[in-house]
Design a protein around this motif. Structure first.
Motif, PDB file in Angstrom:
ATOM      1  N   GLU A 199      -7.802  11.959   6.297  1.00  0.00           N
ATOM      2  CA  GLU A 199      -7.505  11.346   7.766  1.00  0.00           C
ATOM      3  C   GLU A 199      -8.239  12.453   8.783  1.00  0.00           C
ATOM      4  O   GLU A 199      -8.636  12.239  10.136  1.00  0.00           O
ATOM      5  CB  GLU A 199      -6.485  10.496   7.888  1.00  0.00           C
ATOM      6  CG  GLU A 199      -6.673   9.315   6.764  1.00  0.00           C
ATOM      7  CD  GLU A 199      -7.065   8.620   6.247  1.00  0.00           C
ATOM      8  OE1 GLU A 199      -8.406   8.593   7.875  1.00  0.00           O
ATOM      9  OE2 GLU A 199      -7.440   7.399   6.112  1.00  0.00           O
ATOM     10  N   TYR A 201       1.082  -1.335   0.168  1.00  0.00           N
ATOM     11  CA  TYR A 201       0.108  -0.227   0.555  1.00  0.00           C
ATOM     12  C   TYR A 201       0.981   1.179  -0.044  1.00  0.00           C
ATOM     13  O   TYR A 201       0.620   2.334  -0.909  1.00  0.00           O
ATOM     14  CB  TYR A 201      -0.847   0.182   1.420  1.00  0.00           C
ATOM     15  CG  TYR A 201      -1.768   1.054   1.235  1.00  0.00           C
ATOM     16  CD1 TYR A 201      -3.285   1.798   0.619  1.00  0.00           C
ATOM     17  CD2 TYR A 201      -1.383   2.329   2.396  1.00  0.00           C
ATOM     18  CE1 TYR A 201      -3.944   3.050   0.656  1.00  0.00           C
ATOM     19  CE2 TYR A 201      -2.253   3.644   2.387  1.00  0.00           C
ATOM     20  CZ  TYR A 201      -3.579   3.795   1.442  1.00  0.00           C
ATOM     21  OH  TYR A 201      -3.728   4.380   1.405  1.00  0.00           O
ATOM     22  N   VAL A 202       2.041   1.083   0.812  1.00  0.00           N
ATOM     23  CA  VAL A 202       2.631   2.480   0.874  1.00  0.00           C
ATOM     24  C   VAL A 202       3.644   2.541  -0.408  1.00  0.00           C
ATOM     25  O   VAL A 202       3.557   3.977  -1.147  1.00  0.00           O
ATOM     26  CB  VAL A 202       3.926   2.130   2.047  1.00  0.00           C
ATOM     27  CG1 VAL A 202       5.197   3.692   2.052  1.00  0.00           C
ATOM     28  CG2 VAL A 202       2.928   2.173   3.196  1.00  0.00           C
ATOM     29  N   ASP A 256      -4.242   6.192  11.615  1.00  0.00           N
ATOM     30  CA  ASP A 256      -4.788   6.720  10.350  1.00  0.00           C
ATOM     31  C   ASP A 256      -3.705   8.025   9.644  1.00  0.00           C
ATOM     32  O   ASP A 256      -2.769   8.331   8.654  1.00  0.00           O
ATOM     33  CB  ASP A 256      -6.213   7.144   9.079  1.00  0.00           C
ATOM     34  CG  ASP A 256      -6.796   4.866   8.839  1.00  0.00           C
ATOM     35  OD1 ASP A 256      -5.309   4.353   9.655  1.00  0.00           O
ATOM     36  OD2 ASP A 256      -7.767   4.674   8.853  1.00  0.00           O
TER      37      ASP A 256
END
Ligand SMILES: N=c1c2ncn([C@@H]3O[C@H](COP(=O)(O)OP(=O)(O)OP(=O)(O)O)[C@@H](O)[C@H]3O)c2ncn1[C@@H]1O[C@H](COP(=O)(O)O)[C@@H](O)[C@H]1O
Length: 126
Positions: free
Chosen positions: A52, A33-34, A78
């Motif tokens: 977020e 994901y990063v 998050d």
């Protein structure tokens, strides 16, 4: 292992994982994901930071009305995580932020605000 880490070590550990996702061998957007966020570029993770932050505000307002306070922690995590991706992109680290917070320790926010205004007035008068 996470239980034995200090807060600062945990941030440093996560920063190292994020950093590793920038490297060619760890940065597969299909597997991470990063890596996907970094691959998409600043617009992607800066947008996530905005979202977020809003989630944090909503969770806090919900807690003000009797909602579950742990949602604030979840949303704040998050926010911190996506902020750390941004720091990594700009070649910065949590240590840089911690250093700045340490520099501010003991300086009243009100004092600092007055100082900033004085500096701005001085600059305007030149
Ligand atoms: N701390 C986190 C972390 N916090 C949140 N997220 C991800 O952030 C994403 C966005 O959260 P949302 O709730 O907005 O999810 P969404 O609705 O799917 O949003 P979109 O991504 O579709 O915009 C989710 O997919 C979460 O899993 C994280 N992903 C990774 N990490 C850390 O980063 C490490 C490396 O992750 P990878 O690069 O994926 O291996 C992990 O081991 C973790 O330690």
């Amino acid at each position: 292992m996470q239980d034995t880490l200090t807060s600062q070590d945990a941030l440093a550990h996560l920063a190292a994982v994020i950093e590793s996702r920038k490297a060619a061998n760890g940065g597969d957007p299909e597997a991470s994901y990063v890596a996907r966020l970094l691959h998409k570029g600043p617009d992607a993770f800066l947008k996530k930071i905005g979202e977020e932050a809003t989630e944090v505000v909503l969770a806090a307002k919900d807690a003000d009305h009797g909602g579950d306070k742990t949602k604030i922690v979840y949303e704040m995590a998050d926010l911190w995580f996506h902020s750390m991706v941004a720091l990594a992109h700009y070649g910065l680290s949590p240590a840089d932020v911690i250093t700045e917070l340490q520099r501010r320790l003991g300086t009243s926010g009100l004092e600092e605000k007055a100082l900033r205004k004085a500096v701005a007035r001085e600059a305007e008068s030149k």
